[in-house]
Design an enzyme around this catalytic site. Structure first.
Site, PDB file in Angstrom:
ATOM      1  N   LYS A 198     -40.085  61.974  69.943  1.00 31.89           N
ATOM      2  CA  LYS A 198     -39.361  61.671  68.707  1.00 31.89           C
ATOM      3  C   LYS A 198     -39.538  62.850  67.754  1.00 31.89           C
ATOM      4  O   LYS A 198     -40.661  63.159  67.333  1.00 31.89           O
ATOM      5  CB  LYS A 198     -39.930  60.396  68.090  1.00 31.89           C
ATOM      6  CG  LYS A 198     -39.315  60.063  66.739  1.00 31.89           C
ATOM      7  CD  LYS A 198     -39.742  58.696  66.263  1.00 31.89           C
ATOM      8  CE  LYS A 198     -39.103  58.340  64.940  1.00 31.89           C
ATOM      9  NZ  LYS A 198     -39.438  56.983  64.513  1.00 31.89           N
ATOM     10  N   ARG A 208     -33.414  55.171  57.127  1.00 30.28           N
ATOM     11  CA  ARG A 208     -34.420  55.005  56.064  1.00 30.28           C
ATOM     12  C   ARG A 208     -33.793  54.340  54.848  1.00 30.28           C
ATOM     13  O   ARG A 208     -34.425  53.531  54.173  1.00 30.28           O
ATOM     14  CB  ARG A 208     -35.030  56.365  55.709  1.00 30.28           C
ATOM     15  CG  ARG A 208     -35.910  56.884  56.833  1.00 30.28           C
ATOM     16  CD  ARG A 208     -36.587  58.198  56.492  1.00 30.28           C
ATOM     17  NE  ARG A 208     -37.141  58.800  57.709  1.00 30.28           N
ATOM     18  CZ  ARG A 208     -37.565  60.054  57.807  1.00 30.28           C
ATOM     19  NH1 ARG A 208     -37.501  60.851  56.748  1.00 30.28           N
ATOM     20  NH2 ARG A 208     -38.040  60.517  58.941  1.00 30.28           N
ATOM     21  N   LYS A 222     -42.069  63.692  57.847  1.00 31.74           N
ATOM     22  CA  LYS A 222     -42.968  63.102  58.851  1.00 31.74           C
ATOM     23  C   LYS A 222     -43.422  64.138  59.866  1.00 31.74           C
ATOM     24  O   LYS A 222     -43.744  63.807  61.005  1.00 31.74           O
ATOM     25  CB  LYS A 222     -42.252  61.925  59.524  1.00 31.74           C
ATOM     26  CG  LYS A 222     -41.876  60.803  58.558  1.00 31.74           C
ATOM     27  CD  LYS A 222     -41.353  59.556  59.275  1.00 31.74           C
ATOM     28  CE  LYS A 222     -41.102  58.421  58.281  1.00 31.74           C
ATOM     29  NZ  LYS A 222     -40.640  57.182  58.941  1.00 31.74           N
ATOM     30  N   GLU A 238     -45.832  65.109  75.841  1.00 32.41           N
ATOM     31  CA  GLU A 238     -45.874  63.784  75.208  1.00 32.41           C
ATOM     32  C   GLU A 238     -45.394  62.716  76.203  1.00 32.41           C
ATOM     33  O   GLU A 238     -45.975  61.636  76.313  1.00 32.41           O
ATOM     34  CB  GLU A 238     -44.970  63.761  73.967  1.00 32.41           C
ATOM     35  CG  GLU A 238     -45.440  64.629  72.799  1.00 32.41           C
ATOM     36  CD  GLU A 238     -46.504  63.943  71.936  1.00 32.41           C
ATOM     37  OE1 GLU A 238     -46.884  62.805  72.234  1.00 32.41           O
ATOM     38  OE2 GLU A 238     -46.955  64.584  70.962  1.00 32.41           O
ATOM     39  N   LYS A 253     -35.422  60.733  70.968  1.00 32.62           N
ATOM     40  CA  LYS A 253     -34.576  60.659  69.777  1.00 32.62           C
ATOM     41  C   LYS A 253     -34.815  61.813  68.842  1.00 32.62           C
ATOM     42  O   LYS A 253     -35.929  62.329  68.818  1.00 32.62           O
ATOM     43  CB  LYS A 253     -34.769  59.310  69.071  1.00 32.62           C
ATOM     44  CG  LYS A 253     -36.057  59.210  68.254  1.00 32.62           C
ATOM     45  CD  LYS A 253     -36.339  57.822  67.834  1.00 32.62           C
ATOM     46  CE  LYS A 253     -35.648  57.454  66.531  1.00 32.62           C
ATOM     47  NZ  LYS A 253     -36.255  56.271  65.912  1.00 32.62           N
ATOM     48  N   SER A 279     -29.150  56.883  63.549  1.00 32.79           N
ATOM     49  CA  SER A 279     -28.271  56.484  62.450  1.00 32.79           C
ATOM     50  C   SER A 279     -27.383  57.622  61.932  1.00 32.79           C
ATOM     51  O   SER A 279     -26.190  57.426  61.709  1.00 32.79           O
ATOM     52  CB  SER A 279     -29.114  55.912  61.304  1.00 32.79           C
ATOM     53  OG  SER A 279     -30.085  56.850  60.871  1.00 32.79           O
ATOM     54  N   TYR A 318     -25.794  52.323  67.559  1.00 29.62           N
ATOM     55  CA  TYR A 318     -25.214  51.394  66.589  1.00 29.62           C
ATOM     56  C   TYR A 318     -23.766  51.069  66.953  1.00 29.62           C
ATOM     57  O   TYR A 318     -23.183  50.133  66.418  1.00 29.62           O
ATOM     58  CB  TYR A 318     -25.308  51.973  65.172  1.00 29.62           C
ATOM     59  CG  TYR A 318     -26.743  52.207  64.762  1.00 29.62           C
ATOM     60  CD1 TYR A 318     -27.509  51.174  64.232  1.00 29.62           C
ATOM     61  CD2 TYR A 318     -27.358  53.451  64.964  1.00 29.62           C
ATOM     62  CE1 TYR A 318     -28.837  51.371  63.903  1.00 29.62           C
ATOM     63  CE2 TYR A 318     -28.691  53.663  64.639  1.00 29.62           C
ATOM     64  CZ  TYR A 318     -29.423  52.613  64.110  1.00 29.62           C
ATOM     65  OH  TYR A 318     -30.745  52.805  63.814  1.00 29.62           O
TER      66      TYR A 318
HETATM   67  C1  PBG Z   1     -39.450  54.334  62.158  1.00 32.83           C
HETATM   68  C2  PBG Z   1     -38.164  54.542  62.832  1.00 32.83           C
HETATM   69  C3  PBG Z   1     -37.179  55.424  62.417  1.00 32.83           C
HETATM   70  C4  PBG Z   1     -36.103  55.252  63.259  1.00 32.83           C
HETATM   71  C5  PBG Z   1     -36.450  54.280  64.188  1.00 32.83           C
HETATM   72  N1  PBG Z   1     -37.757  53.865  63.933  1.00 32.83           N
HETATM   73  C6  PBG Z   1     -37.125  56.341  61.239  1.00 32.83           C
HETATM   74  C7  PBG Z   1     -38.144  57.350  61.057  1.00 32.83           C
HETATM   75  O1  PBG Z   1     -38.927  57.688  61.942  1.00 32.83           O
HETATM   76  O2  PBG Z   1     -38.191  57.847  59.926  1.00 32.83           O
HETATM   77  C8  PBG Z   1     -34.813  55.975  63.114  1.00 32.83           C
HETATM   78  C9  PBG Z   1     -33.662  55.395  63.789  1.00 32.83           C
HETATM   79  C10 PBG Z   1     -32.353  55.864  63.288  1.00 32.83           C
HETATM   80  O3  PBG Z   1     -32.231  56.798  62.490  1.00 32.83           O
HETATM   81  O4  PBG Z   1     -31.373  55.261  63.722  1.00 32.83           O
HETATM   82  N2  PBG Z   1     -40.599  54.410  62.821  1.00 32.83           N
END
Ligand code: PBG
Length: 327
Positions: A198, A208, A222, A238, A253, A279, A318
């Site tokens: 990720k 968010r 993050k 990982e 992702k 998203s 989505y």
């Molecule tokens: C949080 C989480 C996130 C997403 C899924 N789980 C956001 C982040 O890590 O800030 C993002 C998914 C998306 O953008 O559709 N742990």
């Protein structure tokens, strides 16, 4: 004879039947996972940053589960939108045995038992500071303390009826520790779908916004836990570690901007790879289509083919309902 005019690659593309026969991959509704947001309200509330998506009531989530099931979609990924008043530094609402996630999972399981339920495990919907774990005074997310919280969360979600636990926090070592706890507590059939690769990404913006975790406090991003986008190789390590710790499926992702990672991951390991069209990727497609750039459904379907070509077994998107309808 090895060249033109004897070799004309367009011959196989001359008609639909021949193109279909030549196709190496396909997309079906059974490839899709639909992510949904659930909130406490009685109504479904449109999410502005994600056109076409809603913060669903628990009842609304059950209807969507039913609808997805009818379309042939095998699973939902569930994300809670927690009331601001319930958020805290330690995210303790995550362990409330009657919290929104627990009730949503139990309710969907009782009404639509055959759809797979994937429960995200990370603290960000529950923390006031918006980070995925417990932070120290400098805003640094503490690894081992966070894992303890995630483990408690996982056990609670398993007890509520979650089929799969999806840790999305990127702490070191959490898959093994969660697996261990699940085994010890009698949940040996609960899967772990690990967000192993990720990346720290701008493309999570609308998500968010949807869960009310946009303004990160302490540290502005993050990057001290999610992966740096300048290195792909470390993602492979990982992934290998999470598989060794007992991850049943691996999630990469974001999706399209990281197809190189997906392709390499699929070549590296034998467990199924799930790509997450996040998203921001979805929002880009929607907004571009809404402004006349292309036909949304067709562009969306084209991106699904990309994920499959790169080697994904499944795609979290989505657009899942729309893809399934289009097919
Ligand atoms: C949080 C989480 C996130 C997403 C899924 N789980 C956001 C982040 O890590 O800030 C993002 C998914 C998306 O953008 O559709 N742990």
């Amino acid at each position: 004879m090895s060249s033109y005019p004897y070799i004309r690659l367009r011959r196989n593309r001359k008609a639909q039947w021949s193109r279909d026969l030549s196709a190496a991959i396909s997309v079906t509704p059974s490839d899709l996972i639909y992510p949904i947001f659930v909130h406490e309200g009685n109504d479904n509330e449109a999410i502005q940053a994600l056109p076409g998506q809603f913060r669903l009531s628990v009842k609304g989530a059950v209807s969507i589960a039913q609808h997805a099931k009818e379309l042939g979609i095998p699973a939902l990924a569930i994300f809670p939108v927690i009331d601001k008043a319930l958020k805290s530094d330690d995210g303790k609402e995550a362990f409330n045995p009657d919290n929104l996630m627990v009730r949503t999972i139990a309710e969907i399981k009782s009404k639509v038992p055959d759809i797979g339920l994937i429960a995200d495990v990370a603290l960000d919907p529950y923390t006031g500071h918006g980070h995925d774990g417990i932070i120290d005074d400098s805003g640094y997310v503490l690894n081992d303390v966070t894992i303890e919280a995630l483990t408690a969360m996982s056990l609670q979600l398993a007890a509520a009826g979650a089929d799969s636990i999806a840790p999305s926090d990127m702490m070191d070592g959490r898959v093994g520790i969660i697996r261990d706890a699940l085994e010890n507590e009698g949940w040996s059939n609960v899967q772990i779908f690990s967000y192993a690769a990720k990346f720290a990404s701008n493309f999570y913006g609308p998500f968010r916004n949807a869960v009310g975790a946009s303004a990160l406090q302490g540290q502005p991003d993050k990057k001290n836990y999610q992966l740096d986008n300048r290195s792909g190789q470390i993602a492979m390590m990982e992934i290998e570690m999470d598989v060794a710790e007992g991850a049943d499926m691996i999630i990469v992702k974001p999706g399209l901007p990281y197809l190189d990672i997906i392709k390499e991951a699929a070549a590296l390991c034998s467990v199924p790879i799930l790509g997450y069209q996040v998203s921001g990727e979805y929002a880009m497609l929607k907004w571009a289509a809404n402004n006349g750039a292309f036909k949304y459904e067709q562009a969306l379907l084209e991106t699904m083919m990309s994920f499959k070509r790169a080697g994904c077994s499944g795609i979290i998107t989505y657009g899942a309902l729309e893809v399934a309808k289009e097919l």
